[in-house]
Design a protein around this motif. Sequence first.
Motif, PDB file in Angstrom:
ATOM      1  N   LEU A  50       0.824  -1.209   0.000  1.00 13.39           N
ATOM      2  CA  LEU A  50       0.000   0.000   0.000  1.00 13.39           C
ATOM      3  C   LEU A  50       0.857   1.258   0.000  1.00 13.39           C
ATOM      4  O   LEU A  50       0.619   2.195  -0.775  1.00 13.39           O
ATOM      5  CB  LEU A  50      -0.935   0.005   1.213  1.00 13.39           C
ATOM      6  CG  LEU A  50      -2.127  -0.934   1.163  1.00 13.39           C
ATOM      7  CD1 LEU A  50      -2.849  -0.936   2.505  1.00 13.39           C
ATOM      8  CD2 LEU A  50      -3.086  -0.529   0.061  1.00 13.39           C
ATOM      9  N   GLN A  51       1.870   1.282   0.863  1.00 15.83           N
ATOM     10  CA  GLN A  51       2.730   2.452   0.934  1.00 15.83           C
ATOM     11  C   GLN A  51       3.568   2.599  -0.329  1.00 15.83           C
ATOM     12  O   GLN A  51       3.814   3.716  -0.792  1.00 15.83           O
ATOM     13  CB  GLN A  51       3.639   2.386   2.166  1.00 15.83           C
ATOM     14  CG  GLN A  51       4.561   3.568   2.323  1.00 15.83           C
ATOM     15  CD  GLN A  51       3.820   4.876   2.517  1.00 15.83           C
ATOM     16  OE1 GLN A  51       2.736   4.916   3.094  1.00 15.83           O
ATOM     17  NE2 GLN A  51       4.409   5.960   2.032  1.00 15.83           N
ATOM     18  N   ALA A  52       4.007   1.480  -0.898  1.00 16.98           N
ATOM     19  CA  ALA A  52       4.796   1.554  -2.133  1.00 16.98           C
ATOM     20  C   ALA A  52       3.968   2.170  -3.259  1.00 16.98           C
ATOM     21  O   ALA A  52       4.453   3.037  -3.999  1.00 16.98           O
ATOM     22  CB  ALA A  52       5.296   0.165  -2.526  1.00 16.98           C
ATOM     23  N   VAL A  53       2.723   1.766  -3.379  1.00 15.47           N
ATOM     24  CA  VAL A  53       1.868   2.297  -4.443  1.00 15.47           C
ATOM     25  C   VAL A  53       1.496   3.753  -4.178  1.00 15.47           C
ATOM     26  O   VAL A  53       1.732   4.637  -5.011  1.00 15.47           O
ATOM     27  CB  VAL A  53       0.597   1.427  -4.608  1.00 15.47           C
ATOM     28  CG1 VAL A  53      -0.408   2.102  -5.519  1.00 15.47           C
ATOM     29  CG2 VAL A  53       0.962   0.054  -5.134  1.00 15.47           C
ATOM     30  N   PHE A  54       0.915   4.017  -2.992  1.00 14.60           N
ATOM     31  CA  PHE A  54       0.460   5.375  -2.698  1.00 14.60           C
ATOM     32  C   PHE A  54       1.628   6.338  -2.521  1.00 14.60           C
ATOM     33  O   PHE A  54       1.535   7.507  -2.888  1.00 14.60           O
ATOM     34  CB  PHE A  54      -0.440   5.400  -1.462  1.00 14.60           C
ATOM     35  CG  PHE A  54      -1.783   4.792  -1.707  1.00 14.60           C
ATOM     36  CD1 PHE A  54      -2.626   5.296  -2.675  1.00 14.60           C
ATOM     37  CD2 PHE A  54      -2.209   3.696  -0.976  1.00 14.60           C
ATOM     38  CE1 PHE A  54      -3.867   4.735  -2.918  1.00 14.60           C
ATOM     39  CE2 PHE A  54      -3.444   3.125  -1.203  1.00 14.60           C
ATOM     40  CZ  PHE A  54      -4.270   3.641  -2.172  1.00 14.60           C
ATOM     41  N   GLY A  55       2.741   5.878  -1.965  1.00 12.16           N
ATOM     42  CA  GLY A  55       3.913   6.733  -1.813  1.00 12.16           C
ATOM     43  C   GLY A  55       4.511   7.116  -3.146  1.00 12.16           C
ATOM     44  O   GLY A  55       4.897   8.269  -3.365  1.00 12.16           O
ATOM     45  N   SER A  56       4.603   6.154  -4.057  1.00  6.86           N
ATOM     46  CA  SER A  56       5.149   6.444  -5.387  1.00  6.86           C
ATOM     47  C   SER A  56       4.259   7.412  -6.149  1.00  6.86           C
ATOM     48  O   SER A  56       4.749   8.354  -6.787  1.00  6.86           O
ATOM     49  CB  SER A  56       5.298   5.149  -6.194  1.00  6.86           C
ATOM     50  OG  SER A  56       6.209   4.286  -5.581  1.00  6.86           O
ATOM     51  N   ILE A  57       2.968   7.194  -6.088  1.00 10.90           N
ATOM     52  CA  ILE A  57       2.030   8.077  -6.784  1.00 10.90           C
ATOM     53  C   ILE A  57       2.068   9.486  -6.195  1.00 10.90           C
ATOM     54  O   ILE A  57       2.124  10.477  -6.928  1.00 10.90           O
ATOM     55  CB  ILE A  57       0.603   7.494  -6.749  1.00 10.90           C
ATOM     56  CG1 ILE A  57       0.536   6.236  -7.615  1.00 10.90           C
ATOM     57  CG2 ILE A  57      -0.420   8.521  -7.195  1.00 10.90           C
ATOM     58  CD1 ILE A  57      -0.756   5.465  -7.493  1.00 10.90           C
ATOM     59  N   THR A  58       2.063   9.575  -4.864  1.00  7.63           N
ATOM     60  CA  THR A  58       2.091  10.884  -4.210  1.00  7.63           C
ATOM     61  C   THR A  58       3.373  11.637  -4.535  1.00  7.63           C
ATOM     62  O   THR A  58       3.346  12.819  -4.892  1.00  7.63           O
ATOM     63  CB  THR A  58       1.948  10.722  -2.688  1.00  7.63           C
ATOM     64  OG1 THR A  58       0.740  10.016  -2.415  1.00  7.63           O
ATOM     65  CG2 THR A  58       1.930  12.060  -1.986  1.00  7.63           C
ATOM     66  N   TRP A  59       4.511  10.954  -4.417  1.00 14.27           N
ATOM     67  CA  TRP A  59       5.790  11.604  -4.713  1.00 14.27           C
ATOM     68  C   TRP A  59       5.869  12.023  -6.179  1.00 14.27           C
ATOM     69  O   TRP A  59       6.304  13.125  -6.496  1.00 14.27           O
ATOM     70  CB  TRP A  59       6.946  10.663  -4.362  1.00 14.27           C
ATOM     71  CG  TRP A  59       8.279  11.286  -4.565  1.00 14.27           C
ATOM     72  CD1 TRP A  59       9.112  11.114  -5.641  1.00 14.27           C
ATOM     73  CD2 TRP A  59       8.935  12.191  -3.698  1.00 14.27           C
ATOM     74  NE1 TRP A  59      10.251  11.854  -5.473  1.00 14.27           N
ATOM     75  CE2 TRP A  59      10.165  12.532  -4.285  1.00 14.27           C
ATOM     76  CE3 TRP A  59       8.614  12.758  -2.477  1.00 14.27           C
ATOM     77  CZ2 TRP A  59      11.059  13.400  -3.698  1.00 14.27           C
ATOM     78  CZ3 TRP A  59       9.504  13.631  -1.887  1.00 14.27           C
ATOM     79  CH2 TRP A  59      10.713  13.932  -2.504  1.00 14.27           C
ATOM     80  N   GLY A  60       5.420  11.150  -7.056  1.00 21.25           N
ATOM     81  CA  GLY A  60       5.431  11.475  -8.477  1.00 21.25           C
ATOM     82  C   GLY A  60       4.553  12.665  -8.800  1.00 21.25           C
ATOM     83  O   GLY A  60       4.938  13.543  -9.584  1.00 21.25           O
ATOM     84  N   LEU A  61       3.357  12.729  -8.205  1.00 17.28           N
ATOM     85  CA  LEU A  61       2.469  13.867  -8.447  1.00 17.28           C
ATOM     86  C   LEU A  61       3.043  15.174  -7.909  1.00 17.28           C
ATOM     87  O   LEU A  61       2.957  16.217  -8.569  1.00 17.28           O
ATOM     88  CB  LEU A  61       1.094  13.606  -7.828  1.00 17.28           C
ATOM     89  CG  LEU A  61       0.202  12.620  -8.568  1.00 17.28           C
ATOM     90  CD1 LEU A  61      -1.078  12.367  -7.788  1.00 17.28           C
ATOM     91  CD2 LEU A  61      -0.127  13.124  -9.955  1.00 17.28           C
ATOM     92  N   LEU A  62       3.608  15.129  -6.712  1.00 18.64           N
ATOM     93  CA  LEU A  62       4.204  16.339  -6.158  1.00 18.64           C
ATOM     94  C   LEU A  62       5.375  16.832  -7.006  1.00 18.64           C
ATOM     95  O   LEU A  62       5.516  18.033  -7.256  1.00 18.64           O
ATOM     96  CB  LEU A  62       4.657  16.097  -4.716  1.00 18.64           C
ATOM     97  CG  LEU A  62       3.545  15.986  -3.684  1.00 18.64           C
ATOM     98  CD1 LEU A  62       4.111  15.600  -2.329  1.00 18.64           C
ATOM     99  CD2 LEU A  62       2.778  17.286  -3.585  1.00 18.64           C
ATOM    100  N   MET A  63       6.215  15.912  -7.427  1.00 20.07           N
ATOM    101  CA  MET A  63       7.347  16.303  -8.256  1.00 20.07           C
ATOM    102  C   MET A  63       6.865  16.823  -9.617  1.00 20.07           C
ATOM    103  O   MET A  63       7.426  17.771 -10.157  1.00 20.07           O
ATOM    104  CB  MET A  63       8.301  15.122  -8.447  1.00 20.07           C
ATOM    105  CG  MET A  63       8.983  14.680  -7.173  1.00 20.07           C
ATOM    106  SD  MET A  63       9.953  15.962  -6.397  1.00 20.07           S
ATOM    107  CE  MET A  63      11.321  16.031  -7.508  1.00 20.07           C
ATOM    108  N   TRP A  64       5.831  16.210 -10.154  1.00 18.21           N
ATOM    109  CA  TRP A  64       5.293  16.638 -11.448  1.00 18.21           C
ATOM    110  C   TRP A  64       4.698  18.047 -11.350  1.00 18.21           C
ATOM    111  O   TRP A  64       4.825  18.857 -12.258  1.00 18.21           O
ATOM    112  CB  TRP A  64       4.249  15.636 -11.917  1.00 18.21           C
ATOM    113  CG  TRP A  64       3.644  15.982 -13.229  1.00 18.21           C
ATOM    114  CD1 TRP A  64       4.245  15.982 -14.448  1.00 18.21           C
ATOM    115  CD2 TRP A  64       2.289  16.376 -13.449  1.00 18.21           C
ATOM    116  NE1 TRP A  64       3.357  16.346 -15.426  1.00 18.21           N
ATOM    117  CE2 TRP A  64       2.135  16.597 -14.833  1.00 18.21           C
ATOM    118  CE3 TRP A  64       1.193  16.556 -12.615  1.00 18.21           C
ATOM    119  CZ2 TRP A  64       0.939  16.994 -15.388  1.00 18.21           C
ATOM    120  CZ3 TRP A  64      -0.005  16.949 -13.175  1.00 18.21           C
ATOM    121  CH2 TRP A  64      -0.115  17.165 -14.550  1.00 18.21           C
ATOM    122  N   LEU A  65       4.038  18.331 -10.219  1.00 18.18           N
ATOM    123  CA  LEU A  65       3.427  19.652 -10.047  1.00 18.18           C
ATOM    124  C   LEU A  65       4.446  20.761  -9.815  1.00 18.18           C
ATOM    125  O   LEU A  65       4.278  21.881 -10.314  1.00 18.18           O
ATOM    126  CB  LEU A  65       2.443  19.630  -8.872  1.00 18.18           C
ATOM    127  CG  LEU A  65       1.134  18.910  -9.112  1.00 18.18           C
ATOM    128  CD1 LEU A  65       0.339  18.823  -7.815  1.00 18.18           C
ATOM    129  CD2 LEU A  65       0.319  19.619 -10.177  1.00 18.18           C
TER     130      LEU A  65
END
Length: 118
Positions: A50-65
């Motif tokens: 769960l953390q691997a999926v949600f952490g990767s998505i969250t980090w990717g979105l923040l970096m993308w923004l």
Amino acid sequence: MEKFEFIQLYLKEKGVRTQLTKPFIFSLSKLTKKNLKPQVFELPLKLFFLQAVFGSITWGLLMWLFFWPFYDITIYQLYGALFYGVTTGFILALEVKRTQKRLDLNNWEQWLEEKHFN
């Protein structure tokens, strides 16, 4: 005081970190008004994924923004987001496993019955 809040206080007194006394997606449990079990009673492997999926998505979105619009997105940036999610998932799973072993916590329902929280 609700039963869930009392259980959180009880676990904190036993030395469990505050983050581990809440469900994994705490905001979702507030919206559904359903009390989920604390992270310390979840399977470490489940929390890792769960953390691997949600952490990767969250980090990717923040970096993308905030950062990636100024640069071209490369595969290494996506690897970095994946690395962040896997690393934080591993740390969370390791911490939960260590706490479960230290306090001998195995089964949520059995623990509720032993502590007379039902």
